[in-house]
Motif scaffolding. Structure first.
Motif, short mmCIF file in Angstrom:
data_model
loop_
_atom_site.label_atom_id
_atom_site.label_comp_id
_atom_site.label_asym_id
_atom_site.label_seq_id
_atom_site.Cartn_x
_atom_site.Cartn_y
_atom_site.Cartn_z
N LYS A 27 39.05 19.45 77.51
CA LYS A 27 39.65 20.36 78.49
C LYS A 27 38.60 20.80 79.49
N MET A 28 38.99 20.88 80.75
CA MET A 28 38.15 21.42 81.81
C MET A 28 38.93 22.53 82.50
N ARG A 29 38.38 23.74 82.50
CA ARG A 29 39.04 24.89 83.09
C ARG A 29 38.66 25.04 84.55
N ARG A 30 39.52 25.71 85.30
CA ARG A 30 39.28 25.91 86.72
C ARG A 30 38.28 27.02 86.95
N LYS A 31 37.37 26.79 87.89
CA LYS A 31 36.39 27.79 88.28
C LYS A 31 36.72 28.27 89.68
N ASN A 32 36.99 29.56 89.81
CA ASN A 32 37.38 30.12 91.11
C ASN A 32 36.13 30.45 91.90
N GLY A 33 35.49 29.40 92.42
CA GLY A 33 34.25 29.57 93.13
C GLY A 33 34.46 29.91 94.59
N ASP A 135 44.41 28.81 85.58
CA ASP A 135 44.10 27.59 86.30
C ASP A 135 44.93 27.43 87.56
N TRP A 136 46.01 28.17 87.67
CA TRP A 136 46.84 28.16 88.89
C TRP A 136 47.50 29.54 89.03
N PRO A 137 47.95 29.91 90.22
CA PRO A 137 48.63 31.20 90.40
C PRO A 137 49.89 31.26 89.55
N ARG A 348 51.67 10.28 80.73
CA ARG A 348 52.57 10.41 79.59
C ARG A 348 51.87 10.13 78.25
N ARG A 349 51.10 9.05 78.19
CA ARG A 349 50.48 8.67 76.92
C ARG A 349 49.20 7.89 77.18
N PRO A 350 48.06 8.32 76.62
CA PRO A 350 47.83 9.58 75.90
C PRO A 350 48.13 10.79 76.79
N ALA A 351 48.67 11.83 76.19
CA ALA A 351 49.12 13.00 76.93
C ALA A 351 47.93 13.66 77.64
N SER A 352 48.03 13.78 78.96
CA SER A 352 46.97 14.38 79.76
C SER A 352 47.60 15.15 80.90
N ILE A 353 46.98 16.27 81.27
CA ILE A 353 47.44 17.11 82.37
C ILE A 353 46.26 17.39 83.28
N PHE A 354 46.43 17.14 84.58
CA PHE A 354 45.39 17.36 85.57
C PHE A 354 45.93 18.25 86.67
N LEU A 355 45.09 19.13 87.18
CA LEU A 355 45.43 19.97 88.33
C LEU A 355 44.57 19.53 89.50
N PHE A 356 45.24 19.05 90.55
CA PHE A 356 44.54 18.50 91.71
C PHE A 356 44.74 19.41 92.91
N ASN A 357 43.64 19.73 93.61
CA ASN A 357 43.68 20.54 94.82
C ASN A 357 43.47 19.62 96.02
N VAL A 358 44.45 19.58 96.92
CA VAL A 358 44.43 18.63 98.03
C VAL A 358 43.35 18.98 99.04
N SER A 359 43.20 20.27 99.37
CA SER A 359 42.24 20.65 100.40
C SER A 359 40.81 20.33 99.99
N SER A 360 40.46 20.56 98.73
CA SER A 360 39.11 20.25 98.26
C SER A 360 38.99 18.82 97.75
N ARG A 361 40.14 18.14 97.56
CA ARG A 361 40.17 16.76 97.06
C ARG A 361 39.45 16.63 95.74
N LYS A 362 39.73 17.56 94.85
CA LYS A 362 39.09 17.57 93.53
C LYS A 362 40.11 17.88 92.46
N VAL A 364 40.54 20.16 89.67
CA VAL A 364 39.91 21.44 89.37
C VAL A 364 40.10 21.85 87.91
N ALA A 365 41.04 21.24 87.20
CA ALA A 365 41.26 21.55 85.79
C ALA A 365 41.92 20.34 85.14
N SER A 366 41.70 20.20 83.83
CA SER A 366 42.27 19.04 83.15
C SER A 366 42.40 19.30 81.67
N TYR A 367 43.31 18.59 81.05
CA TYR A 367 43.50 18.56 79.60
C TYR A 367 43.80 17.12 79.23
#
Length: 482
Positions: A27-33, A135-137, A348-362, A364-367
């Protein structure tokens, strides 16, 4: 500029040097930098780092180091959100109720007590929404409300029944199709109508609910039909548009936010944008495989599309130019309903969730899971609370458990909708975000009450009041003083 990214790439670890016990997920958590300025609201043109009383606080409690000083604040073990179950959900409600009671009793605004600040400075979305560290509003519900109101028998709704063959209009009509006829069901008076349509492949209501776009096959030709909704029981076919056979069938449809154009994803990978009612069309040639989904971001600045070859393209909505290309594995995605910049991408498999920010193109969080025991079917945000619903199938010994997890962050499960007797194939929100429609593997169509109507108005009112307080600056601090 065009950027191609692969969410599957990860550095290799030397297992001989790593003697720590391995978990089933990473897991990678979002950092509000300071670089993420998409959600910041400047309340006053004054320096943000102006604090009082910090000379009386030891250096180990400094604002910049307090989150990293494990000796004094402790280190909490990250939980596996996809295997949280009822225990973690119940724990959240106890903690949430206690925290809300203490905050309201002592009028606490900050998420930490050792923060002395006499200037409003800059507020981030995490502080203003009351979900610091998310990780998100998100403004999760204070208690679960998910109640199954109705279940309807829908024969022939089974896998691989596509989610592009169902939609819920702003006039409270639901359109469904199993690939032959189109069924229209109205929730208010519970009337059902069936229309003969040759081989429908996709359908979508306009944003105002006055028109229904239908893609179908007629004598091996690809046809786009437009129906005008005259009344609850009457439709009028207003326009038709034929496309060359080389395009293949229409696999998905999406209206622009202003309702002036329809974007058609095709089997050949070409995206056709058709203006309405002029019926002029253009072509976007980026995909090389069948387009599975097209969705506009809130605000209409971007739109994204996915295909069967596990690619996601992000376009500028005004110029229709490609901005980004994401490479995933068996992917589903959804835009965050508030920011217009954040997108959740799930494999879907292996189960993974990513949060992508378009403006920073990164990302920012993942599982990410390391095994294939859990499969993600669908992900979708609620437009009112910002909660993320994750539809999963989990294997427990010889049994398959089907659940819908409600997440407020990648470390916080706030609700669990159990659907074990009939696994869920798809999720669909009502236009106001209060009801949830699910399609089961046992050929049933269910309606869930996710948020009561009076709670919806209260949530929207509280959010509007919080935004007004954030823009008032120092005046909001002295409203209670007479």
């Amino acid at each position: 500029s065009i950027v191609e990214m692969n969410v599957c790439d990860s550095p290799n670890k030397n297992f001989k040097m790593d003697q720590k016990p391995q978990t089933t997920f990473t897991k990678m958590r979002r950092k509000n930098g300071p670089l993420e300025t998409a959600y910041k609201v400047t309340t006053q043109n004054q320096p943000a780092n102006v604090y009082c009383g910090e000379r009386f606080i030891p250096k180990r409690f400094h604002r910049d180091n307090i989150d990293f000083n494990l000796k004094y604040i402790g280190e909490q073990e990250e939980r596996d959100i996809l295997e949280a179950g009822i225990t973690a959900t119940a724990s959240y409600w106890l903690q949430s109720g206690f925290a809300s009671t203490m905050n309201s009793m002592f009028n606490l605004k900050e998420h930490r007590l050792l923060q002395f600040n006499n200037q409003p400075g800059i507020q981030t979305w995490a502080d203003s929404s009351g979900t610091a560290g998310s990780d998100w509003p998100c403004e999760p519900r204070t208690r679960p409300y998910s109640i199954q109101n109705a279940t309807h028998e829908m024969p022939e709704i089974h896998y691989p029944m596509a989610q592009n063959l169902m939609d819920w209009s702003a006039t409270n009509q639901v359109a469904l199709s199993s690939g032959r006829d189109i069924m229209l069901w109205r929730n208010l008076d519970e009337t059902t109508m069936i229309y003969k349509v040759p081989s429908p492949t996709a359908l979508k209501f306009s944003p105002d609910g006055k028109y229904l776009a239908i893609g179908c096959l007629y004598c091996s030709y690809t046809v786009l039909n437009f129906w005008e909704i005259i009344s609850d029981m009457e439709f009028l076919v207003t326009f038709q548009r034929y496309f060359p056979k080389s395009m293949g069938h229409i696999s998905c449809l999406e209206w622009s936010l202003d309702g002036d154009a329809v974007y058609c994803g095709t089997h050949s990978g070409v995206i056709i944008d058709v203006t309405y009612p002029d019926m002029y069309y253009g072509k976007i040639r980026e995909h090389r495989h069948q387009v599975t989904k097209i969705q506009f971001a809130p605000g209409g600045k971007y739109f994204a599309s996915s295909d069967t070859n596990d690619f996601i393209f992000i376009f500028d909505a005004a110029s229709k130019k490609r901005l980004l290309k994401l490479c995933c594995k068996n992917v589903v995605f959804d835009w965050h309903p508030w920011t217009g910049e954040d997108m959740v991408v799930a494999e879907r498999r292996p189960a993974s969730i990513f949060l992508f920010n378009v403006s920073s193109r990164k990302f920012v969080a993942s599982y990410r899971r390391k095994d294939k025991r859990i499969i993600i079917k669908t992900v979708t945000f609620n437009k009112i609370t910002g909660e993320l619903l994750v539809n999963i199938i989990r294997k427990e010994n010889a049994d398959l458990i089907c659940e819908i997890l409600v997440l407020a962050s990648l470390n916080r499960v706030v609700d669990l909708i159990s659907h074990q007797s009939r696994g869920t194939l798809f999720l669909m929100w009502s236009p106001d975000g209060t009801n949830l429609a699910t399609g089961g593997m046992d050929e049933t169509f269910s309606i869930w009450n996710f948020i009561p109507t009076h709670k919806r108005y209260a949530m929207l009112r509280n959010r509007r009041n919080s935004k007004e307080k954030a823009t008032n600056g120092d005046l909001s601090l002295y409203k209670g003083i007479r």
